[in-house]
Design a protein around this motif. Structure first.
Motif, PDB file in Angstrom:
ATOM      1  N   THR A  22       0.813  -1.209   0.000  1.00  0.00           N
ATOM      2  CA  THR A  22       0.000   0.000   0.000  1.00  0.00           C
ATOM      3  C   THR A  22       0.849   1.262   0.000  1.00  0.00           C
ATOM      4  N   HIS A  23       1.880   1.292   0.846  1.00  0.00           N
ATOM      5  CA  HIS A  23       2.720   2.478   0.971  1.00  0.00           C
ATOM      6  C   HIS A  23       4.196   2.139   0.769  1.00  0.00           C
ATOM      7  N   THR A  24       4.932   3.131   0.297  1.00  0.00           N
ATOM      8  CA  THR A  24       6.389   3.066   0.245  1.00  0.00           C
ATOM      9  C   THR A  24       6.909   4.008   1.310  1.00  0.00           C
ATOM     10  N   ASP A  25       7.619   3.461   2.291  1.00  0.00           N
ATOM     11  CA  ASP A  25       8.117   4.240   3.416  1.00  0.00           C
ATOM     12  C   ASP A  25       9.603   4.509   3.247  1.00  0.00           C
ATOM     13  N   ALA A  26      10.027   5.677   3.710  1.00  0.00           N
ATOM     14  CA  ALA A  26      11.443   6.032   3.641  1.00  0.00           C
ATOM     15  C   ALA A  26      11.836   6.782   4.901  1.00  0.00           C
ATOM     16  N   VAL A  27      13.077   6.572   5.324  1.00  0.00           N
ATOM     17  CA  VAL A  27      13.589   7.245   6.516  1.00  0.00           C
ATOM     18  C   VAL A  27      15.036   7.634   6.265  1.00  0.00           C
ATOM     19  N   LEU A  28      15.421   8.799   6.767  1.00  0.00           N
ATOM     20  CA  LEU A  28      16.809   9.253   6.726  1.00  0.00           C
ATOM     21  C   LEU A  28      17.348   9.221   8.148  1.00  0.00           C
ATOM     22  N   MET A  29      18.443   8.487   8.355  1.00  0.00           N
ATOM     23  CA  MET A  29      19.048   8.358   9.670  1.00  0.00           C
ATOM     24  C   MET A  29      20.488   8.835   9.635  1.00  0.00           C
ATOM     25  N   ASP A  30      20.883   9.502  10.707  1.00  0.00           N
ATOM     26  CA  ASP A  30      22.273   9.916  10.903  1.00  0.00           C
ATOM     27  C   ASP A  30      22.757   9.208  12.159  1.00  0.00           C
ATOM     28  N   GLY A  31      23.473   8.112  11.986  1.00  0.00           N
ATOM     29  CA  GLY A  31      23.795   7.269  13.133  1.00  0.00           C
ATOM     30  C   GLY A  31      22.516   6.659  13.664  1.00  0.00           C
ATOM     31  N   ASP A  32      22.228   6.872  14.952  1.00  0.00           N
ATOM     32  CA  ASP A  32      20.983   6.380  15.547  1.00  0.00           C
ATOM     33  C   ASP A  32      19.866   7.410  15.506  1.00  0.00           C
ATOM     34  N   ARG A  33      20.157   8.596  15.012  1.00  0.00           N
ATOM     35  CA  ARG A  33      19.171   9.682  15.000  1.00  0.00           C
ATOM     36  C   ARG A  33      18.316   9.625  13.746  1.00  0.00           C
ATOM     37  N   ILE A  34      17.000   9.699  13.946  1.00  0.00           N
ATOM     38  CA  ILE A  34      16.062   9.744  12.827  1.00  0.00           C
ATOM     39  C   ILE A  34      15.901  11.197  12.411  1.00  0.00           C
ATOM     40  N   VAL A  35      16.364  11.523  11.219  1.00  0.00           N
ATOM     41  CA  VAL A  35      16.358  12.902  10.730  1.00  0.00           C
ATOM     42  C   VAL A  35      15.026  13.249  10.084  1.00  0.00           C
ATOM     43  N   ALA A  36      14.518  12.348   9.245  1.00  0.00           N
ATOM     44  CA  ALA A  36      13.267  12.622   8.532  1.00  0.00           C
ATOM     45  C   ALA A  36      12.627  11.317   8.101  1.00  0.00           C
ATOM     46  N   THR A  37      11.301  11.354   7.947  1.00  0.00           N
ATOM     47  CA  THR A  37      10.565  10.183   7.469  1.00  0.00           C
ATOM     48  C   THR A  37       9.508  10.626   6.469  1.00  0.00           C
ATOM     49  N   THR A  38       9.067   9.688   5.640  1.00  0.00           N
ATOM     50  CA  THR A  38       7.961   9.963   4.726  1.00  0.00           C
ATOM     51  C   THR A  38       7.247   8.671   4.406  1.00  0.00           C
ATOM     52  N   LYS A  39       5.990   8.794   4.063  1.00  0.00           N
ATOM     53  CA  LYS A  39       5.167   7.648   3.665  1.00  0.00           C
ATOM     54  C   LYS A  39       4.396   8.066   2.426  1.00  0.00           C
ATOM     55  N   ARG A  40       4.655   7.369   1.313  1.00  0.00           N
ATOM     56  CA  ARG A  40       4.042   7.716   0.041  1.00  0.00           C
ATOM     57  C   ARG A  40       3.301   6.505  -0.534  1.00  0.00           C
ATOM     58  N   PRO A  41       2.287   6.732  -1.359  1.00  0.00           N
ATOM     59  CA  PRO A  41       1.563   5.598  -1.944  1.00  0.00           C
ATOM     60  C   PRO A  41       2.474   4.759  -2.850  1.00  0.00           C
ATOM     61  N   HIS A  98      10.599  13.214  -1.755  1.00  0.00           N
ATOM     62  CA  HIS A  98       9.959  13.874  -0.622  1.00  0.00           C
ATOM     63  C   HIS A  98      10.875  13.867   0.596  1.00  0.00           C
ATOM     64  N   LEU A  99      11.597  12.781   0.792  1.00  0.00           N
ATOM     65  CA  LEU A  99      12.497  12.682   1.944  1.00  0.00           C
ATOM     66  C   LEU A  99      13.627  13.698   1.829  1.00  0.00           C
ATOM     67  N   LEU A 100      14.284  13.752   0.691  1.00  0.00           N
ATOM     68  CA  LEU A 100      15.436  14.641   0.525  1.00  0.00           C
ATOM     69  C   LEU A 100      15.021  16.106   0.461  1.00  0.00           C
ATOM     70  N   ASP A 101      13.820  16.372  -0.068  1.00  0.00           N
ATOM     71  CA  ASP A 101      13.349  17.754  -0.123  1.00  0.00           C
ATOM     72  C   ASP A 101      13.023  18.312   1.250  1.00  0.00           C
ATOM     73  N   SER A 102      12.836  17.423   2.233  1.00  0.00           N
ATOM     74  CA  SER A 102      12.431  17.880   3.566  1.00  0.00           C
ATOM     75  C   SER A 102      13.608  18.181   4.489  1.00  0.00           C
ATOM     76  N   VAL A 103      14.834  17.986   4.010  1.00  0.00           N
ATOM     77  CA  VAL A 103      16.006  18.179   4.875  1.00  0.00           C
ATOM     78  C   VAL A 103      16.956  19.181   4.238  1.00  0.00           C
ATOM     79  N   SER A 104      17.916  19.608   5.042  1.00  0.00           N
ATOM     80  CA  SER A 104      18.902  20.573   4.562  1.00  0.00           C
ATOM     81  C   SER A 104      19.869  19.913   3.584  1.00  0.00           C
ATOM     82  N   ALA A 105      20.617  20.753   2.886  1.00  0.00           N
ATOM     83  CA  ALA A 105      21.595  20.238   1.932  1.00  0.00           C
ATOM     84  C   ALA A 105      22.650  19.396   2.627  1.00  0.00           C
ATOM     85  N   ASP A 106      22.984  19.769   3.859  1.00  0.00           N
ATOM     86  CA  ASP A 106      23.998  19.008   4.594  1.00  0.00           C
ATOM     87  C   ASP A 106      23.489  17.617   4.940  1.00  0.00           C
ATOM     88  N   ASP A 107      22.230  17.551   5.396  1.00  0.00           N
ATOM     89  CA  ASP A 107      21.649  16.255   5.749  1.00  0.00           C
ATOM     90  C   ASP A 107      21.400  15.393   4.518  1.00  0.00           C
TER      91      ASP A 107
END
Length: 523
Positions: A11-30, A45-54
């Motif tokens: 149903t959904h495609t989920d994505a998460v950006l992690m820096d070590g153990d820290r969850i930086v951003a998440t998204t859930k798309r159809p 959507h995941l990369l657009d939601s974070v800074s260029a460094d992240d």
């Protein structure tokens, strides 16, 4: 390490950006019908939601159902010639025995039986006949076969014959893809052979799938290693996945269990992953999914993959509700939930509509379900609760209650305590636990053998089997300095002399970020 985990569900495609153990951003798309556009959409959507460094990503890990679905749906499969090394025995139950007729019709290109193989104690059953090998290669060349599966009696104990035959075929027919059973399954000829046959049928498709994912990642400007989740909770490189696509079977539920462990810190629990179509219930033991010790059917075919012990229940957010709430699922609107569910403007009563009507979730347009009879809502909630309680009871490893961890986007369906749970945990980011499990996964390898402790000694046997597991882990992309033995299973075999034992060793390690061949931009 800054890394992205992606899990493609029904149903959904989920994505998460992690820096070590820290969850930086998440998204859930159809999830999209072609899968790839949904994956790139989630990544965008995941990369657009974070800074260029992240957004400077060092690795991407992907869990996909593409290969499982291909077998279940009988699509994208290529014909395979089965070659079994096992004569003079082994004729009564030939390759493809017990396969569903429609699947066998898609995959079966031919069957060839050769002399050779081993006995359980490692001694020779019969020598391989060079004349038979030459005739086989001639027949394969004449028939135009594009994929071959090799199986040999007791090959996990000694893969020499499979390896030698594979080298001979590749030398004469370099365009033929070869799958060897010793690298796919465990002891048990028919099930191991079936696993290798399914793998061989997927090899051409696997090349296209991996190329598409690699191109999608590179197209987003990511110059980093790319890994695919295996069904034992570990990762393999994209190149490894080209040769072993069947090792991704059931990787989705495995990722969810690993993600649940990471989010809660609880290493022994029952995990209920509720998606849009099904609920997958599994058991965490020491932080990894409990492995199934029974034959696993994939698309109606018996295999002995190293698979997690998962019980799938036809209950999810898109499950259709009927019979005044007495029946929920297994029919589901699946990835069409946001078009067909009542709260999204559709005309199908779903489990999500029930929890919204009960005031337990704020999804879509609650006013669209305000007219549902309260008795139907109450009955449907009780039906869902009973379904989950019964399934959890089936999966409990003992009478002692365990924590139950609820994950997945459909976890909103559960609003009351569950029977048999010492506590019910709903961790933050539970809706993307599967993507988190993919992101944190390590690389692993397994090896199994029947050994006589009286003949070779336990220490020597452990050393040999561990070395084989280590070799597999390194081939899958593990960093050698980080390797460690994660699990040792020793099962004494009754009625066999010399303290014969079935020995299985699992080795895991961190991913090797320096393997240039894994770079998405260069594959």
């Amino acid at each position: 390490m800054r890394r992205v985990g992606i899990d493609v569900g029904g149903t959904h495609t989920d994505a998460v950006l992690m820096d070590g153990d820290r969850i930086v951003a998440t998204t859930k798309r159809p999830t999209t019908a072609d899968v790839f556009s949904g994956t790139t959409d989630a990544l965008d959507h995941l990369l657009d939601s974070v800074s260029a460094d992240d957004a400077r990503i060092e690795a991407v890990m992907l869990g996909t159902t593409q290969f499982t679905n291909a077998v279940v749906e009988r699509r994208e499969l290529q014909p395979v010639s089965a070659v079994r090394i096992g004569l003079p025995s082994g004729e009564d139950l030939p390759p493809f025995v017990g396969w569903p007729e429609d699947l066998a019709a898609k995959v079966k290109a031919g069957v060839h039986m050769l002399d050779g193989g081993w006995l359980y104690d490692g001694s020779s059953l019969a020598p391989m006949d060079s004349g038979q090998v030459n005739r086989l290669i001639d027949e394969l060349g004449t028939s135009g076969t594009r994929a071959v599966c090799l199986s040999s009696v007791f090959a996990p104990l000694n893969p020499e014959l499979e390896r030698r035959l594979a080298e001979s075929i590749s030398a004469e027919l370099p365009d033929v893809q070869v799958s060897e059973s010793y690298a796919m399954g465990q002891l048990g000829l028919l099930e191991r052979e079936n696993a290798a046959l399914l793998n061989a049928s997927l090899l051409s498709f696997a090349g296209r799938v991996v190329d598409a994912f690699v191109a999608a990642i590179a197209g987003r400007g990511l110059d980093c290693p790319f890994y695919i989740s295996q069904n034992d909770g570990t990762l393999m490189t994209a190149e490894f996945a080209r040769n072993f696509p069947a090792l991704t079977f059931a990787s989705g539920p495995t990722n969810s269990l690993r993600g649940a462990c990471k989010l809660t810190g609880v290493s022994d629990a029952i995990v209920v992953d509720i998606g849009g179509t099904t609920s997958d219930v599994g058991v965490l033991q020491n932080g990894f999914p409990r492995q199934s010790n029974t034959v696993i059917e994939v698309g109606g075919v018996r295999t002995n993959f190293r698979m997690p012990d998962i019980l799938a229940l036809g209950l999810g957010g898109g499950s259709e509700v009927s019979d005044s709430g007495h029946r929920v699922g297994p029919q589901s609107v699946g990835h069409r939930l946001m078009q067909e569910g009542l709260v999204f403007g559709g005309d199908t009563l779903t489990a999500t509509d029930i929890v919204v009507a009960a005031g337990l979730a704020d999804v879509g347009t609650p006013a669209a379900v305000s007219q549902i009879d309260k008795a139907v809502v109450s009955t449907a909630r009780a039906t869902m609760r009973d379904m989950l309680n019964h399934t959890i009871e089936q999966m409990r490893p003992s009478r002692d209650p365990l924590p139950v961890i609820l994950v997945g986007g459909g976890a909103i369906l559960v609003s009351e305590p569950l029977a048999g749970a010492s506590e019910t945990l709903r961790p933050e980011h539970a809706d993307v636990a599967n993507a988190i499990g993919a992101a944190i996964a390590q690389v692993g390898g397994e090896s199994e053998s029947l050994v006589s402790y009286d003949s070779v000694g336990r220490d020597a046997a452990l050393k040999t089997v561990t070395a084989a597991a280590t070799k597999t882990a390194l081939a899958a992309g593990a960093a050698e300095p980080t390797l460690r033995v994660a699990d040792i299973q020793e099962t004494p075999i009754a009625y066999m002399s010399g303290r014969t034992t079935r020995l299985r060793v699992k080795v895991i390690g961190d991913i090797d970020p320096n393997a240039a061949s894994q770079k998405a931009s260069t594959q």
